[in-house]
Design a protein around this motif. Structure first.
Motif, PDB file in Angstrom:
ATOM      1  N   GLU A  95      -6.602  27.165  49.516  1.00 27.72           N
ATOM      2  CA  GLU A  95      -5.379  27.727  50.102  1.00 27.72           C
ATOM      3  C   GLU A  95      -4.688  28.640  49.106  1.00 27.72           C
ATOM      4  OE1 GLU A  95      -4.177  27.119  53.272  1.00 27.72           O
ATOM      5  OE2 GLU A  95      -6.010  25.963  53.630  1.00 27.72           O
ATOM      6  N   LYS A  96      -4.205  29.777  49.590  1.00 26.40           N
ATOM      7  CA  LYS A  96      -3.458  30.689  48.730  1.00 26.40           C
ATOM      8  C   LYS A  96      -2.093  30.079  48.433  1.00 26.40           C
ATOM      9  CE  LYS A  96      -1.404  34.382  50.301  1.00 26.40           C
ATOM     10  NZ  LYS A  96      -1.084  35.700  50.844  1.00 26.40           N
ATOM     11  N   VAL A  97      -1.770  29.929  47.131  1.00 28.47           N
ATOM     12  CA  VAL A  97      -0.475  29.364  46.772  1.00 28.47           C
ATOM     13  C   VAL A  97       0.432  30.397  46.117  1.00 28.47           C
ATOM     14  CG1 VAL A  97      -1.211  26.960  46.637  1.00 28.47           C
ATOM     15  CG2 VAL A  97      -1.425  28.407  44.624  1.00 28.47           C
ATOM     16  N   GLN A  98      -0.140  31.470  45.592  1.00 25.77           N
ATOM     17  CA  GLN A  98       0.699  32.517  45.018  1.00 25.77           C
ATOM     18  C   GLN A  98      -0.130  33.777  44.810  1.00 25.77           C
ATOM     19  OE1 GLN A  98       2.948  31.601  41.359  1.00 25.77           O
ATOM     20  NE2 GLN A  98       4.654  32.159  42.675  1.00 25.77           N
ATOM     21  N   GLU A  99       0.528  34.920  44.904  1.00 27.60           N
ATOM     22  CA  GLU A  99      -0.150  36.184  44.609  1.00 27.60           C
ATOM     23  C   GLU A  99       0.849  37.180  44.056  1.00 27.60           C
ATOM     24  OE1 GLU A  99      -1.255  39.159  47.837  1.00 27.60           O
ATOM     25  OE2 GLU A  99      -0.906  37.353  49.023  1.00 27.60           O
ATOM     26  N   GLY A 100       0.324  38.139  43.331  1.00 23.94           N
ATOM     27  CA  GLY A 100       1.156  39.199  42.764  1.00 23.94           C
ATOM     28  C   GLY A 100       0.418  39.868  41.631  1.00 23.94           C
ATOM     29  N   THR A 101       1.095  40.779  40.970  1.00 22.21           N
ATOM     30  CA  THR A 101       0.504  41.394  39.792  1.00 22.21           C
ATOM     31  C   THR A 101       0.527  40.373  38.661  1.00 22.21           C
ATOM     32  OG1 THR A 101       2.592  42.241  38.926  1.00 22.21           O
ATOM     33  CG2 THR A 101       1.393  43.672  40.485  1.00 22.21           C
ATOM     34  N   VAL A 102      -0.283  40.608  37.643  1.00 21.04           N
ATOM     35  CA  VAL A 102      -0.273  39.717  36.488  1.00 21.04           C
ATOM     36  C   VAL A 102       1.129  39.684  35.899  1.00 21.04           C
ATOM     37  CG1 VAL A 102      -1.159  39.380  34.148  1.00 21.04           C
ATOM     38  CG2 VAL A 102      -2.725  40.003  35.984  1.00 21.04           C
ATOM     39  N   ASP A 103       1.778  40.844  35.825  1.00 21.79           N
ATOM     40  CA  ASP A 103       3.133  40.909  35.285  1.00 21.79           C
ATOM     41  C   ASP A 103       4.102  40.069  36.111  1.00 21.79           C
ATOM     42  OD1 ASP A 103       5.013  42.033  33.344  1.00 21.79           O
ATOM     43  OD2 ASP A 103       5.831  43.142  35.048  1.00 21.79           O
ATOM     44  N   ASP A 104       4.012  40.181  37.441  1.00 18.24           N
ATOM     45  CA  ASP A 104       4.895  39.394  38.314  1.00 18.24           C
ATOM     46  C   ASP A 104       4.704  37.898  38.098  1.00 18.24           C
ATOM     47  OD1 ASP A 104       5.885  41.691  39.519  1.00 18.24           O
ATOM     48  OD2 ASP A 104       4.520  41.562  41.240  1.00 18.24           O
ATOM     49  N   LEU A 105       3.454  37.481  37.949  1.00 11.66           N
ATOM     50  CA  LEU A 105       3.159  36.050  37.847  1.00 11.66           C
ATOM     51  C   LEU A 105       3.460  35.467  36.469  1.00 11.66           C
ATOM     52  CD1 LEU A 105      -0.185  35.881  39.854  1.00 11.66           C
ATOM     53  CD2 LEU A 105       2.104  35.248  40.631  1.00 11.66           C
TER      54      LEU A 105
END
Length: 192
Positions: A95-105
């Motif tokens: 299940e997808k729990v989070q996504e974003g750019t490396v910087d965002d995460l």
């Protein structure tokens, strides 16, 4: 051309069964590129590869990225993901729990790293009382530069701290936002 791209041209007439794991990974990348796809899926492309080979494979993938290829990279080596990927999706049990750019995460809004000449304990105590932040001594750096981690609610406090340090003759070497590693972020997200 593809064997040359993956640094395997001298092995073009050798039977694959004689290849090492790293050589097999390179051949796998070449095979994925045979039809010159715009979209490439790679599963653990550096698994079992020595550090030099991992770097060479990363360089190949970065060349492909610059050519406009979209690469889906599945990897447990999160430090590599950090170096190569422009967008990351963290999965937990499919299940997808989070996504974003490396910087965002990896960015931490209220944490900063501060590198200065050592701050005397009385001044550190005074600063913590004056401003709404926590200043922790993280570790020592060479050339008598100390590393501090600053938890501050806003940049105004950070700038006021910098002004006070300068007035107290503390030399400031570097100030930068604190970033968690992608691995730290992954563990945090998956364990919650």
């Amino acid at each position: 051309r593809l064997l040359e791209l993956v640094n395997m041209s001298e092995w073009g007439t050798t039977k694959i069964r004689k290849f090492s794991k790293g050589m097999m990974q390179r051949v796998g990348i070449a095979q994925a590129l045979i039809s010159d796809p715009d979209l490439i899926f790679l599963d653990e492309p550096t698994d079992g590869v020595d550090p030099i080979g991992r770097r060479e494979i990363r360089d190949i993938l970065l060349v492909l990225k610059k050519e406009g290829k979209t690469i889906f990279l599945n990897s447990h080596l999160l430090s590599e993901v950090e170096q190569m990927c422009s967008k990351v999706v963290i999965l937990n049990k499919g299940e997808k729990v989070q996504e974003g750019t490396v910087d965002d995460l990896t960015r931490t809004e209220t944490h900063f790293e501060l590198y200065t000449t050592p701050i005397p304990a009385p001044l550190m105590h005074e600063l913590e009382m004056q401003y709404a932040f926590s200043l922790m001594n993280a570790d020592e750096r060479k050339d008598d530069i100390a590393h501090y981690r600053l938890l501050s609610p806003d940049r105004a406090d950070l700038n006021a701290l910098i002004d006070t340090l300068r007035q107290s003759n503390i030399e400031i070497d570097e100030v930068r936002p604190f970033r968690k590693s992608l691995e730290e972020r992954f563990v945090e997200v998956v364990n919650n």
